[in-house]
Scaffold this motif. Structure first.
Motif, PDB file in Angstrom:
ATOM      1  N   LYS A  59       8.338   3.537   9.476  1.00 55.62           N
ATOM      2  CA  LYS A  59       9.655   3.033   9.089  1.00 55.62           C
ATOM      3  C   LYS A  59       9.598   2.201   7.822  1.00 55.62           C
ATOM      4  O   LYS A  59       8.601   1.542   7.540  1.00 55.62           O
ATOM      5  N   LEU A  60      10.708   2.220   7.109  1.00 51.87           N
ATOM      6  CA  LEU A  60      10.987   1.252   6.056  1.00 51.87           C
ATOM      7  C   LEU A  60      12.143   0.411   6.574  1.00 51.87           C
ATOM      8  O   LEU A  60      13.223   0.929   6.868  1.00 51.87           O
ATOM      9  N   LEU A  61      11.910  -0.878   6.721  1.00 50.98           N
ATOM     10  CA  LEU A  61      12.965  -1.791   7.164  1.00 50.98           C
ATOM     11  C   LEU A  61      13.539  -2.516   5.964  1.00 50.98           C
ATOM     12  O   LEU A  61      12.793  -2.930   5.069  1.00 50.98           O
ATOM     13  N   THR A  62      14.846  -2.664   5.943  1.00 51.53           N
ATOM     14  CA  THR A  62      15.519  -3.458   4.932  1.00 51.53           C
ATOM     15  C   THR A  62      16.103  -4.671   5.642  1.00 51.53           C
ATOM     16  O   THR A  62      16.861  -4.530   6.608  1.00 51.53           O
ATOM     17  N   LEU A  63      15.713  -5.850   5.168  1.00 55.29           N
ATOM     18  CA  LEU A  63      16.132  -7.094   5.795  1.00 55.29           C
ATOM     19  C   LEU A  63      16.958  -7.936   4.837  1.00 55.29           C
ATOM     20  O   LEU A  63      16.746  -7.896   3.619  1.00 55.29           O
TER      21      LEU A  63
END
Length: 126
Positions: free
Chosen positions: A31-35
């Motif tokens: 996954k690539l998480l954007t926070l």
């Protein structure tokens, strides 16, 4: 001696040019998480072409580049972290197990670090 398994939840991270987003690669969950800056999850991105994400970099225009270590890819994702914009032709350059990526917009190149053969490759931006 004990066998210890380390689950890399945060493998690499990068910050948007405006400083309002943090991009995190999660290797084992692909996954690539954007926070948000307070840690709130804005988006969670997965794609068949992004297996074992490691390196992540944000261009001055806010586009996100992510290395798929297990998929031998470098993909470009929009600034929201929701949509794949492109898969770079990294196989043409011999990108096996990419681990780091950066973009030099002044000379229109993407530089990718490889772990399998201890080399870097340079791809021309189109």
């Amino acid at each position: 001696m004990h066998n210890i398994f380390y689950a890399y939840v945060v493998f690499r991270c990068a910050v948007s040019p405006a400083g309002d987003r943090i991009y995190v690669t999660n290797y084992f969950q692909h996954k690539l998480l954007t926070l948000a800056t307070d840690g709130t999850v804005i988006s969670s991105f997965t794609d068949p072409e992004l297996q074992g994400p490691r390196g992540v970099n944000v261009t001055p225009a806010g586009q996100v580049l992510v290395c798929g270590f297990d998929s031998n890819t470098v993909i470009q994702v929009d600034r929201e972290g929701r949509k794949k914009l492109a898969t770079l032709d990294s196989q043409k350059y011999g990108a096996i197990n990419p681990v780091s990526v950066c973009c030099n917009t002044h000379i229109h190149q993407i530089i990718v670090g490889l772990i399998s053969n201890n080399k870097i490759i340079v791809m021309e931006l189109q």
